[in-house]
Design an enzyme around this catalytic site. Structure first.
Site, mmCIF file in Angstrom:
data_model
loop_
_atom_site.group_PDB
_atom_site.id
_atom_site.type_symbol
_atom_site.label_atom_id
_atom_site.label_comp_id
_atom_site.label_asym_id
_atom_site.label_seq_id
_atom_site.Cartn_x
_atom_site.Cartn_y
_atom_site.Cartn_z
ATOM 1 N N ASP A 160 0.824 -1.205 0.000
ATOM 2 C CA ASP A 160 0.000 0.000 0.000
ATOM 3 C C ASP A 160 0.864 1.263 0.000
ATOM 4 O O ASP A 160 0.750 2.121 0.877
ATOM 5 C CB ASP A 160 -0.935 -0.022 1.207
ATOM 6 C CG ASP A 160 -1.961 1.107 1.150
ATOM 7 O OD1 ASP A 160 -2.331 1.507 0.038
ATOM 8 O OD2 ASP A 160 -2.358 1.600 2.221
ATOM 9 N N GLU A 416 3.835 -7.920 7.511
ATOM 10 C CA GLU A 416 2.485 -8.469 7.338
ATOM 11 C C GLU A 416 2.424 -9.657 6.375
ATOM 12 O O GLU A 416 1.578 -9.697 5.484
ATOM 13 C CB GLU A 416 1.523 -7.363 6.888
ATOM 14 C CG GLU A 416 1.376 -6.260 7.915
ATOM 15 C CD GLU A 416 0.247 -5.292 7.606
ATOM 16 O OE1 GLU A 416 -0.254 -5.300 6.456
ATOM 17 O OE2 GLU A 416 -0.143 -4.520 8.512
ATOM 18 N N TYR A 471 -5.295 -2.197 13.981
ATOM 19 C CA TYR A 471 -6.129 -1.044 13.645
ATOM 20 C C TYR A 471 -7.530 -1.160 14.236
ATOM 21 O O TYR A 471 -8.508 -0.858 13.585
ATOM 22 C CB TYR A 471 -6.182 -0.868 12.127
ATOM 23 C CG TYR A 471 -4.861 -0.422 11.554
ATOM 24 C CD1 TYR A 471 -4.488 0.915 11.600
ATOM 25 C CD2 TYR A 471 -3.964 -1.332 11.001
ATOM 26 C CE1 TYR A 471 -3.278 1.340 11.094
ATOM 27 C CE2 TYR A 471 -2.747 -0.929 10.499
ATOM 28 C CZ TYR A 471 -2.408 0.418 10.546
ATOM 29 O OH TYR A 471 -1.185 0.824 10.051
ATOM 30 N N GLU A 507 2.410 -0.718 14.174
ATOM 31 C CA GLU A 507 1.491 0.128 13.413
ATOM 32 C C GLU A 507 0.190 0.265 14.202
ATOM 33 O O GLU A 507 -0.380 -0.739 14.636
ATOM 34 C CB GLU A 507 1.173 -0.435 12.016
ATOM 35 C CG GLU A 507 2.324 -0.368 11.035
ATOM 36 C CD GLU A 507 1.917 -0.817 9.635
ATOM 37 O OE1 GLU A 507 0.703 -0.762 9.307
ATOM 38 O OE2 GLU A 507 2.803 -1.231 8.868
#
Length: 598
Positions: A160, A416, A471, A507
């Site tokens: 991303d 990831e 997240y 993150e």
């Protein structure tokens, strides 16, 4: 690979500046290299994508050409001289006149070639560097090229951030003596009040009467210790240690001498050295035997127009902003950064988690975004033995380049990956073993993502530090911070209970549009981003195993054009032009207080 430096025996010429530029075809051969018109010119270092107005250049898939004339200094007669490319993203081929002299795959690490047998000192030659932005299953990061119905080629990839390409870092011509120092490896540690510097030095050609002599100089230029031989140990009594936030750098001067009397200097090279120790003990991360708590960011090499081009002005300003916030560390997400960044971190005591470009090893992420069924990540047709070989090479080049930087305390070997899928153990186990063989002195980690929670992940037991990208409150429990807080605590508690290892939340964050404000918990508002960070911090403080927090991201950055990314990723605490959002004050309030000592 030693970074080129000007010394008493070496000279260095920068080839940065304006080069002629052209788009290429799918294949580049020796017969394809022709003189380029100056109609299109491009700066080096810089990504080429955003510089031109023509969308054919920004969207180009395949090779491009850079070209300029170069003159070898006439004083280099009798020396060896090398061309060095600090990075060619993602595949580079170097031509001297029309002859292919070097080829390299891997977009963020340097490569070089000896051209002293091709060009005489004082002579001029045409230098062409062909660069391809194509990603495949045999590259790190991986990707594939798709041909659309209209015949247009499109690069697909699973990471991303925008696939900026070109010569984003410097190009050099440098000289060394015929017999020269080839590599230096430094490993430091501490013992009570003493600092220990273990070293190993190699030459390109070792002759029996030649000898290595090493001197360790303090910051006043005074010699504090000396040693002889290709390997050994230097002990420094009452050493000044390299500390987070308080860097002290010695200079290790290596001399290659000829003869028993050691009077003739053949070559010399000096490396800045910070004496410090790094270890994991229980649920603590120790630097110099003291618990360390990471505060900082995942970042990107990303600026307007230059893309991933190294920019020293932006670099210094970014470090100033991190200092203002109280950040003590960052992660080189998701690739090795320019070596100048690490040198600056060495000098200023900023701690670095150094990462390979192994991002996108998880086909479930893209499938989840598009609502499709994911193919297996690890298979002969997807992430396979060719990917693994490229990954291994990326690890070797990363560690070879960055092994001597005291700021680097942790190797991150992937971001990831599909760590809960069949095949993950077989893919990662050899890479973990290889990394430890290359550098036994530093712990290693990978960044785990939410699809692979503690009851699904298969590889965490191989690693020293647990790094989690999470997240809650953004992708899950969006707008429901109470629920997100409960779910976050429950998951982190599970990792702590199962492994008892130090955890860094590598993150966490939320997108915010600068200038959008709301009283209630409205996603994309600056207030929601701030409150989400505060929620995470409450959870971090409840868990003994959490030893760090890296907000995603330092600044907004460019991604591919997608309907859920409005002109890039907006999770930055700063805008892309480095203006602070409200969340910056939240972090400054937290990180500038001396509370984070476990």
């Amino acid at each position: 690979m030693l970074k080129p430096r000007a010394t008493a025996t070496r000279e260095l010429v920068s080839l940065d500046g304006i080069w002629n530029f052209a788009l290429g075809d799918d294949q580049v051969g020796t017969s394809c290299v022709q003189p380029l018109s100056p109609e299109l010119q491009v700066p080096v270092p810089a990504s080429y994508n955003d510089i031109f107005i023509d969308p054919r250049i920004r969207d180009h898939v395949g090779w491009v050409y850079y070209q300029r004339s170069v003159r070898v200094p006439r004083g280099w007669a009798g020396e060896k001289y090398f061309l060095r490319v600090d990075a060619a993203t993602h595949h580079g081929r170097v031509f001297v006149d029309s002859q292919l002299v070097a080829e390299h795959s891997g977009g963020y690490t340097p490569f070089e070639t000896d051209i002293s047998h091709l060009v005489a000192a004082g002579a001029e030659f045409c230098l062409t560097i062909a660069v391809s932005n194509i990603l495949t299953n045999a590259t790190i990061p991986p990707g594939k090229v798709e041909t659309l119905a209209n015949g247009k080629r499109k690069q697909q990839y699973q990471h991303d951030f925008y696939n900026y390409a070109g010569l984003a870092r410097s190009v050099w011509l440098y000289s060394v003596p015929q017999v020269h120092i080839q590599d230096v490896t430094i490993v430091t540690s501490t013992s009570q009040t003493s600092g220990i510097v273990d070293y190993q030095v190699t030459a390109n050609r070792m002759i029996p009467e030649n000898q290595f002599h090493l001197s360790l100089l303090d910051e006043n230029g005074q010699v504090v210790a000396q040693s002889n031989g290709p390997q050994g140990r230097i002990r420094v009594e009452s050493a000044h240690l390299w500390q987070p936030g308080a860097a002290y750098l010695y200079q290790l001067q290596v001399e290659l001498l000829r003869g028993d009397d050691r009077k003739e200097l053949l070559d010399t090279y000096t490396i800045a050295t910070g004496i410090r120790s790094v270890e994991v003990s229980g649920m603590q991360f120790l630097i110099n035997g003291k618990p360390f708590y990471f505060t900082g960011f995942g970042k990107h090499e990303d600026t307007a127009i230059r893309g991933k081009g190294h920019d020293p002005a932006y670099m210094v300003h970014d470090f100033q902003l991190m200092k203002w916030l109280g950040a003590n560390s960052f992660r080189t997400s998701h690739y090795p950064y320019a070596e100048e960044v690490l040198e600056y971190a060495d000098r200023h005591g900023i701690v670095v988690i150094d990462e390979t470009a192994a991002v996108g090893l998880n086909l479930a992420i893209v499938a989840g975004i598009h609502g499709t069924k994911a193919p297996p990540t690890f298979s002969p047709d997807t992430i396979n033995e060719h990917t693994q070989m490229a990954h291994k090479n990326a690890l070797q080049e990363l560690i070879s380049r960055d092994k001597n930087h005291p700021c680097v305390v942790l190797w991150m070997i992937a971001n990831e990956p599909a760590s809960g899928e069949v095949g993950a153990v077989e893919y990662f186990k050899p890479l973990v073993k290889f990394t430890r063989e290359l550098d036994p002195s530093r712990p290693i980690c990978f960044a785990n993502m939410a699809f692979n929670p503690v009851n699904r992940d298969l590889i965490t037991d191989m690693f020293d530090v647990i790094c989690l990208n999470r997240y809650f409150g953004w992708y899950k429990h969006t707008g429901e911070l109470d629920m997100a807080e409960e779910a976050l605590y429950e998951e982190l508690s599970g990792w702590q209970d199962k492994f008892g290892k130090p955890m860094i939340i590598t993150e966490y964050g939320a997108d915010s549009l600068a200038g959008l404000h709301a009283v209630n918990d409205v996603p994309w508002s600056e207030e929601y981003q701030s409150r989400l960070l505060e929620m995470y911090h409450r959870v971090h403080d409840r868990l003994d195993a959490v030893v760090g927090e890296h907000v995603w991201n330092f600044a907004d950055f460019q991604t591919t054009s997608q309907i859920f990314r409005v002109n890039g990723n907006k999770k930055g605490i700063f805008t892309r032009d480095r203006q602070p959002k409200a969340a910056a004050r939240v972090l400054r309030e937290r990180w500038t207080k001396p509370f984070l000592t476990r």
